[in-house]
Design a protein around this motif. Structure first.
Motif, PDB file in Angstrom:
ATOM      1  N   LEU A 491      -1.965  -9.014  33.565  1.00 24.05           N
ATOM      2  CA  LEU A 491      -3.417  -8.881  33.421  1.00 24.05           C
ATOM      3  C   LEU A 491      -3.869  -7.635  34.160  1.00 24.05           C
ATOM      4  CD1 LEU A 491      -4.307 -12.582  34.271  1.00 24.05           C
ATOM      5  CD2 LEU A 491      -4.245 -11.587  31.986  1.00 24.05           C
ATOM      6  N   THR A 492      -4.906  -6.990  33.641  1.00 26.60           N
ATOM      7  CA  THR A 492      -5.462  -5.823  34.325  1.00 26.60           C
ATOM      8  C   THR A 492      -6.445  -6.286  35.397  1.00 26.60           C
ATOM      9  OG1 THR A 492      -7.281  -5.602  32.759  1.00 26.60           O
ATOM     10  CG2 THR A 492      -5.243  -4.433  32.238  1.00 26.60           C
ATOM     11  N   GLU A 493      -6.677  -5.425  36.360  1.00 27.41           N
ATOM     12  CA  GLU A 493      -7.662  -5.750  37.394  1.00 27.41           C
ATOM     13  C   GLU A 493      -9.034  -5.991  36.776  1.00 27.41           C
ATOM     14  OE1 GLU A 493      -7.838  -3.226  40.820  1.00 27.41           O
ATOM     15  OE2 GLU A 493      -5.737  -2.702  40.657  1.00 27.41           O
ATOM     16  N   ARG A 494      -9.344  -5.238  35.736  1.00 28.05           N
ATOM     17  CA  ARG A 494     -10.646  -5.392  35.075  1.00 28.05           C
ATOM     18  C   ARG A 494     -10.814  -6.797  34.508  1.00 28.05           C
ATOM     19  NH1 ARG A 494     -11.943  -3.078  29.148  1.00 28.05           N
ATOM     20  NH2 ARG A 494     -13.985  -4.033  28.857  1.00 28.05           N
ATOM     21  N   SER A 495      -9.762  -7.306  33.839  1.00 31.65           N
ATOM     22  CA  SER A 495      -9.871  -8.630  33.241  1.00 31.65           C
ATOM     23  C   SER A 495     -10.040  -9.698  34.313  1.00 31.65           C
ATOM     24  CB  SER A 495      -8.645  -8.926  32.377  1.00 31.65           C
ATOM     25  OG  SER A 495      -7.481  -8.990  33.167  1.00 31.65           O
ATOM     26  N   LEU A 496      -9.357  -9.545  35.435  1.00 29.05           N
ATOM     27  CA  LEU A 496      -9.493 -10.509  36.511  1.00 29.05           C
ATOM     28  C   LEU A 496     -10.858 -10.419  37.175  1.00 29.05           C
ATOM     29  CD1 LEU A 496      -5.951 -10.158  38.107  1.00 29.05           C
ATOM     30  CD2 LEU A 496      -6.835 -12.146  36.888  1.00 29.05           C
ATOM     31  N   PHE A 497     -11.363  -9.210  37.302  1.00 27.35           N
ATOM     32  CA  PHE A 497     -12.639  -8.997  37.975  1.00 27.35           C
ATOM     33  C   PHE A 497     -13.793  -9.535  37.135  1.00 27.35           C
ATOM     34  CE2 PHE A 497     -16.409  -6.534  39.065  1.00 27.35           C
ATOM     35  CZ  PHE A 497     -16.412  -6.619  40.444  1.00 27.35           C
ATOM     36  N   GLU A 498     -13.729  -9.345  35.800  1.00 31.01           N
ATOM     37  CA  GLU A 498     -14.851  -9.704  34.941  1.00 31.01           C
ATOM     38  C   GLU A 498     -14.827 -11.158  34.497  1.00 31.01           C
ATOM     39  OE1 GLU A 498     -14.966  -7.000  31.688  1.00 31.01           O
ATOM     40  OE2 GLU A 498     -15.696  -5.331  32.913  1.00 31.01           O
ATOM     41  N   ASN A 499     -13.699 -11.835  34.658  1.00 37.58           N
ATOM     42  CA  ASN A 499     -13.617 -13.205  34.171  1.00 37.58           C
ATOM     43  C   ASN A 499     -14.440 -14.162  35.024  1.00 37.58           C
ATOM     44  OD1 ASN A 499     -11.998 -13.878  31.773  1.00 37.58           O
ATOM     45  ND2 ASN A 499     -10.455 -12.623  32.789  1.00 37.58           N
ATOM     46  N   ARG A 500     -14.935 -15.193  34.357  1.00 40.73           N
ATOM     47  CA  ARG A 500     -15.732 -16.223  34.999  1.00 40.73           C
ATOM     48  C   ARG A 500     -14.827 -17.157  35.794  1.00 40.73           C
ATOM     49  NH1 ARG A 500     -17.860 -18.328  29.400  1.00 40.73           N
ATOM     50  NH2 ARG A 500     -15.597 -18.155  29.142  1.00 40.73           N
ATOM     51  N   PRO A 501     -15.410 -17.931  36.706  1.00 43.68           N
ATOM     52  CA  PRO A 501     -14.578 -18.871  37.484  1.00 43.68           C
ATOM     53  C   PRO A 501     -13.777 -19.812  36.597  1.00 43.68           C
ATOM     54  CG  PRO A 501     -16.761 -18.672  38.459  1.00 43.68           C
ATOM     55  CD  PRO A 501     -16.799 -17.892  37.178  1.00 43.68           C
ATOM     56  N   GLU A 502     -14.365 -20.256  35.473  1.00 39.41           N
ATOM     57  CA  GLU A 502     -13.625 -21.163  34.599  1.00 39.41           C
ATOM     58  C   GLU A 502     -12.433 -20.472  33.935  1.00 39.41           C
ATOM     59  OE1 GLU A 502     -17.608 -20.242  32.442  1.00 39.41           O
ATOM     60  OE2 GLU A 502     -16.840 -20.440  34.489  1.00 39.41           O
ATOM     61  N   ASP A 503     -12.535 -19.146  33.729  1.00 40.41           N
ATOM     62  CA  ASP A 503     -11.408 -18.407  33.164  1.00 40.41           C
ATOM     63  C   ASP A 503     -10.313 -18.195  34.215  1.00 40.41           C
ATOM     64  OD1 ASP A 503     -12.666 -18.203  30.686  1.00 40.41           O
ATOM     65  OD2 ASP A 503     -13.765 -16.416  31.318  1.00 40.41           O
ATOM     66  N   LEU A 504     -10.727 -17.927  35.447  1.00 39.59           N
ATOM     67  CA  LEU A 504      -9.740 -17.790  36.523  1.00 39.59           C
ATOM     68  C   LEU A 504      -9.012 -19.121  36.756  1.00 39.59           C
ATOM     69  CD1 LEU A 504     -11.770 -15.630  39.078  1.00 39.59           C
ATOM     70  CD2 LEU A 504     -10.058 -14.874  37.427  1.00 39.59           C
ATOM     71  N   ALA A 505      -9.717 -20.220  36.491  1.00 36.48           N
ATOM     72  CA  ALA A 505      -9.078 -21.531  36.625  1.00 36.48           C
ATOM     73  C   ALA A 505      -7.966 -21.697  35.591  1.00 36.48           C
ATOM     74  CB  ALA A 505     -10.120 -22.631  36.465  1.00 36.48           C
ATOM     75  N   LYS A 506      -8.126 -21.072  34.426  1.00 31.95           N
ATOM     76  CA  LYS A 506      -7.067 -21.126  33.408  1.00 31.95           C
ATOM     77  C   LYS A 506      -5.806 -20.417  33.909  1.00 31.95           C
ATOM     78  CE  LYS A 506     -10.408 -21.072  29.607  1.00 31.95           C
ATOM     79  NZ  LYS A 506     -10.908 -20.324  28.423  1.00 31.95           N
ATOM     80  N   ILE A 507      -6.012 -19.309  34.618  1.00 33.10           N
ATOM     81  CA  ILE A 507      -4.869 -18.579  35.170  1.00 33.10           C
ATOM     82  C   ILE A 507      -4.149 -19.439  36.202  1.00 33.10           C
ATOM     83  CG2 ILE A 507      -4.196 -16.543  36.491  1.00 33.10           C
ATOM     84  CD1 ILE A 507      -6.577 -15.103  35.223  1.00 33.10           C
ATOM     85  N   ASP A 508      -4.929 -20.130  37.049  1.00 35.83           N
ATOM     86  CA  ASP A 508      -4.323 -21.032  38.036  1.00 35.83           C
ATOM     87  C   ASP A 508      -3.565 -22.161  37.346  1.00 35.83           C
ATOM     88  OD1 ASP A 508      -5.301 -19.563  40.140  1.00 35.83           O
ATOM     89  OD2 ASP A 508      -7.149 -20.727  40.312  1.00 35.83           O
ATOM     90  N   ALA A 509      -4.119 -22.643  36.208  1.00 34.01           N
ATOM     91  CA  ALA A 509      -3.453 -23.733  35.475  1.00 34.01           C
ATOM     92  C   ALA A 509      -2.110 -23.260  34.913  1.00 34.01           C
ATOM     93  CB  ALA A 509      -4.356 -24.224  34.348  1.00 34.01           C
ATOM     94  N   LEU A 510      -2.050 -22.036  34.401  1.00 33.33           N
ATOM     95  CA  LEU A 510      -0.786 -21.488  33.894  1.00 33.33           C
ATOM     96  C   LEU A 510       0.222 -21.332  35.029  1.00 33.33           C
ATOM     97  CD1 LEU A 510      -2.099 -18.757  31.409  1.00 33.33           C
ATOM     98  CD2 LEU A 510      -0.990 -20.922  30.824  1.00 33.33           C
TER      99      LEU A 510
END
Length: 635
Positions: A491-510
């Motif tokens: 993932l790029t820094e931009r995608s991580l920076f712009e994602n919502r908390p619920e999207d970051l939770a998907k990354i944690d789930a993976l």
């Protein structure tokens, strides 16, 4: 009031119907008078009682009026003349009656009602009054002369009754005309309101895009125009802070400033969202650019709203009729292309459409259209670049990279079509195809060589935002039998920076399922340390920008050393990408950098080529690169 009504072809259906009826009545009167005048003249000449000079004006007048009635009935724009010509037809009625008194006693009533009906049909109070007076004069003449001259059995009292009936009919007709006029006024009132709804912005009370298109298409018939689009940047952020009502008030203030500083002869309208549209008569690009710059300085001054100052920024894209198109649709499209370029250039920028810009944009449009028409299995394929562990000098994994060979356009750069795919949404099906294809090929390769290989796959932040993204990834891994701990999502820094908390939770789930997360191009985004605080990752990748000439560039050395040291502190794997020279590789051996990849070791290649490389001894890994690889090639 909007200006779309000025179009040459604009006329309401009611106006069209009225004009059509008036033309038909004019035809009837014209041919009736023309034919009647000729027959009347022949009758007079053949009359055995003798011809006098006073008998000629009536047929001559009928012929002249007949010709005039036909003329005004055929020509548009004669509505002011037509009623007067028709009224002269009515005025001839008593004169004709005087000559045909013996034959007209019974037919006079039918003609009178006919004239009244025509006046009602034309909805003209003046014509009704004139026709009534003219008819009354004829009836009075008949009443005064009929008893002594007529052989028909009609008395004066019969004419009096008919005279009363005609008067009553005239009053009823007049009332009917007033009723029709009142209803028509009400109808046009609602039409006007409907037009405001259709053609005006409801809050700003300026023309909307539909009206603007009509205006531009009309003006292009006679003049050259500059069409420009002005966009207020970050309106959503303004809305989030101010709310709906205050944002509307702010837009109203912007509109007032625009009206005060518009270039001469400019038509302003409201576009979608935060966009304003304007059409300016062509008076020179330099003059328009100067005026627009002055206008931008005025628009960007602070706005005092409810005791607070707000600073706004804008961008403008301009297109010129002729070079950029001959219709509102074409000009709007090219002005939007210029506006997009202005936004890329920064804030408060003005960009005029050009051949170069149009060529670049059209290429993007063609690629965008081709993406959705593409056959994924036939046109796309994957290549893989080995990732080398420095300590063992062994290939431990590969990064999957997409390639597109279009049947007509040939090879298309990933840097172009990936960005377009993210904009038009095609990245979602494409990303799914890449993940499934890569997992399947690398699994087959791992089975073939007898040891598991790691797989790195780039994932767009657009994919992460999709509902069911986590389940989709896990389903693909299960279907293929690919172990989650061998998959690395980049993932790029931009995608991580712009994602919502619920999207970051998907990354944690993976990550909880064993999938590794890597940050690509670390150090080039918004806040590298901030990203590490927001989400847990397993690897950071140092980009080519920092690796190039790192052996001789002290600033690059400090940056790379700092990143490698930070990765060690956070217990993250550090991978340096873009290694192209042995000196760069030697410098990285001195750092706490576990993995590398780049042309020095191997260019991206098909899966079969990777299998051949894996059969080479470790000391020959640097032999992957052919002699001409010194020239960098975009990956």
């Amino acid at each position: 009031m909007t200006l779309h009504r000025t179009n040459d072809n604009y006329m309401s259906e009611a106006e069209k119907l009225r004009s059509k009826v008036a033309n038909r009545i004019g035809d009837v009167m014209g041919w009736g008078n023309l034919g009647g005048g000729i027959i009347f003249g022949i009758f007079i000449m053949m009359d055995g009682r003798g011809i006098t000079f006073l008998e000629y004006p009536v047929p001559i007048g009928m012929i002249i009026l007949g010709l005039l009635s036909l003329l005004v009935g055929k020509r548009h724009g004669r509505d002011s003349v037509r009623p007067h010509i028709y009224l002269l037809n009515y005025m001839l009625f008593p004169l004709i009656l005087l000559y045909f008194i013996e034959d007209a006693a019974t037919t006079i009533w039918s003609l009178t009602f006919l004239y009244l009906l025509m006046a009602v049909t034309l909805q003209s109070r003046r014509m009704l009054l004139y026709s009534f007076v003219s008819s009354m004069v004829g009836l009075i003449i008949l009443m005064m002369t009929a008893p002594d001259q007529l052989t028909v059995l009609l008395g004066v009292e019969d004419h009096v009754i008919r005279l009363v009936l005609i008067s009553v009919a005239a009053v009823i007709c007049l009332s009917g005309i007033y009723s029709i006029k009142d209803k028509e006024k009400l109808l046009f009132h609602y039409i006007h309101k409907a037009e405001e709804t259709a053609y005006l912005d409801p809050f700003l009370k300026i023309p909307n895009r539909i009206d603007f298109n009509l205006y531009v298409d009309h003006q292009l018939k006679t003049k050259q125009l500059f069409l420009w689009k002005l966009e207020l940047n970050q309106l959503q952020s303004v809305y989030d802070v101010l709310g709906h009502k205050r944002t509307d008030e702010l837009l109203l203030m912007v509109t007032r400033r625009l009206k005060g500083k518009l270039p001469a002869d400019t038509y302003l309208a409201k576009g979608e969202g935060s966009t304003f549209l304007a059409a300016t008569s062509s008076f020179g690009r330099e003059k328009l650019e100067t005026d627009l710059k002055e206008m931008l300085r005025y628009l960007t001054a602070p706005y005092d709203l409810f005791g607070h100052d707000y600073q706004l920024t804008f961008n403008i894209g301009v297109a010129l009729s002729g070079p950029d198109g001959d219709s509102s649709d074409e000009l709007m499209r090219h002005a939007q292309f210029a506006l997009e370029q202005a936004k890329l250039d920064g804030i408060n920028q003005i960009v005029f459409s050009s051949d170069k810009l149009k060529s670049s944009t059209m290429s993007q449009v063609q690629v965008s259209e081709a993406l959705y028409q593409a056959n994924l299995d036939a046109e796309f394929h994957l290549v893989y670049q080995p990732q080398i562990e420095l300590k063992s000098n062994q290939i431990v994994g590969v990064e999957a990279l997409i390639r597109w060979n279009h049947p007509q356009m040939g090879m298309i750069s990933p840097g172009l079509f990936i960005e377009i795919a993210e904009k038009n949404g095609f990245i979602v099906p494409l990303g799914k195809w890449i993940l499934e294809k890569a997992c399947w090929e690398v699994q087959m390769l791992s089975d073939s060589i007898g040891r598991p290989l790691k797989l790195a796959v780039n994932v767009s932040f657009i994919q992460i935002k999709q509902e069911g993204f986590v389940d989709e990834v896990l389903h693909i891994l299960k279907k293929i039998g690919f172990q989650p701990d061998r998959l690395e999502i980049e993932l790029t820094e931009r995608s991580l920076f712009e994602n919502r908390p619920e999207d970051l939770a998907k990354i944690d789930a993976l990550r909880a399922k064993g999938i590794r997360i890597a940050i690509d191009d670390f150090g080039t985004g918004y806040s590298s340390f901030g990203i590490l605080a927001k989400v847990k990752v397993d690897k950071i990748k140092v980009p080519r920008d920092f690796i190039e000439n790192v052996d001789s560039n002290q600033n690059s050395q400090r940056i790379v050393t700092t990143i490698a040291s930070m990765a060690d502190r956070f217990q993250l794997t550090c991978l340096a990408e873009g290694i192209e020279r042995p000196e760069e590789n030697n410098f990285l051996h001195q750092l706490v950098c576990q993995e590398v990849q780049g042309y020095y070791y191997a260019k991206p290649a098909m899966i079969k080529q990777v299998e051949e490389w894996l059969s080479l001894p470790r000391e020959k890994l640097t032999a992957f690169v052919p002699p001409d690889s010194a020239e960098p090639v975009s990956q």
